[in-house]
Design an enzyme around this catalytic site. Sequence first.
Site, PDB file in Angstrom:
ATOM      1  N   GLY A 104      -8.244   1.873  -1.916  1.00 13.58           N
ATOM      2  CA  GLY A 104      -6.923   1.911  -2.525  1.00 13.58           C
ATOM      3  C   GLY A 104      -5.941   2.658  -1.629  1.00 13.58           C
ATOM      4  N   CYS A 105      -6.441   3.211  -0.528  1.00 15.44           N
ATOM      5  CA  CYS A 105      -5.575   3.853   0.459  1.00 15.44           C
ATOM      6  C   CYS A 105      -5.330   2.859   1.588  1.00 15.44           C
ATOM      7  CB  CYS A 105      -6.237   5.094   1.050  1.00 15.44           C
ATOM      8  SG  CYS A 105      -6.439   6.416  -0.131  1.00 15.44           S
ATOM      9  N   GLU A 106      -4.103   2.839   2.102  1.00 18.81           N
ATOM     10  CA  GLU A 106      -3.814   1.957   3.244  1.00 18.81           C
ATOM     11  C   GLU A 106      -4.512   2.466   4.499  1.00 18.81           C
ATOM     12  OE1 GLU A 106       0.367   1.409   3.761  1.00 18.81           O
ATOM     13  OE2 GLU A 106       0.496  -0.004   2.094  1.00 18.81           O
ATOM     14  N   SER A 107      -4.555   3.794   4.645  1.00 18.88           N
ATOM     15  CA  SER A 107      -5.243   4.370   5.804  1.00 18.88           C
ATOM     16  C   SER A 107      -6.685   4.671   5.395  1.00 18.88           C
ATOM     17  CB  SER A 107      -4.547   5.656   6.245  1.00 18.88           C
ATOM     18  OG  SER A 107      -4.465   6.546   5.156  1.00 18.88           O
TER      19      SER A 107
END
Length: 135
Positions: free
Chosen positions: A50-53
């Site tokens: 759910g994190c882009e990074s």
Amino acid sequence: MTLPADAVTALATFQAAAGWEQRARLLMQWGDRLPPMRDADKTEANRVHGCESQMWLVGALHDGHWQFNAASDARLIRGLVALLLARVNGLSSAELQQVDLPGWFEQLGLSRQLSPSRSNGLNAVLQRIRELAAQ
């Protein structure tokens, strides 16, 4: 609810900051203070989705109080997560369920800088923290 000592420090520091540039610098400094995570902990099981990074999170319970550590390849995200950990480290499982993430970043004066994707990422981290605490 009483704030952990690191959270009190963060609040005082960020509320005293004059404007966004100073807050951005502080954010990077907080991220740099995150203890390095062992490569052995950077596994798929510890990855926060759910994190882009890329983001990893580990937690351990000591005498009824949680301690978390996180790592990210993105410097700004590291700073935001360091501030989230300042807010949650040392809390009990029950207290972790009460943490108001938007309210915390609002108090720090950082909510305007949280893009929807960053908000989603931080919410995913908090969700993961709560899952670990519920196990």
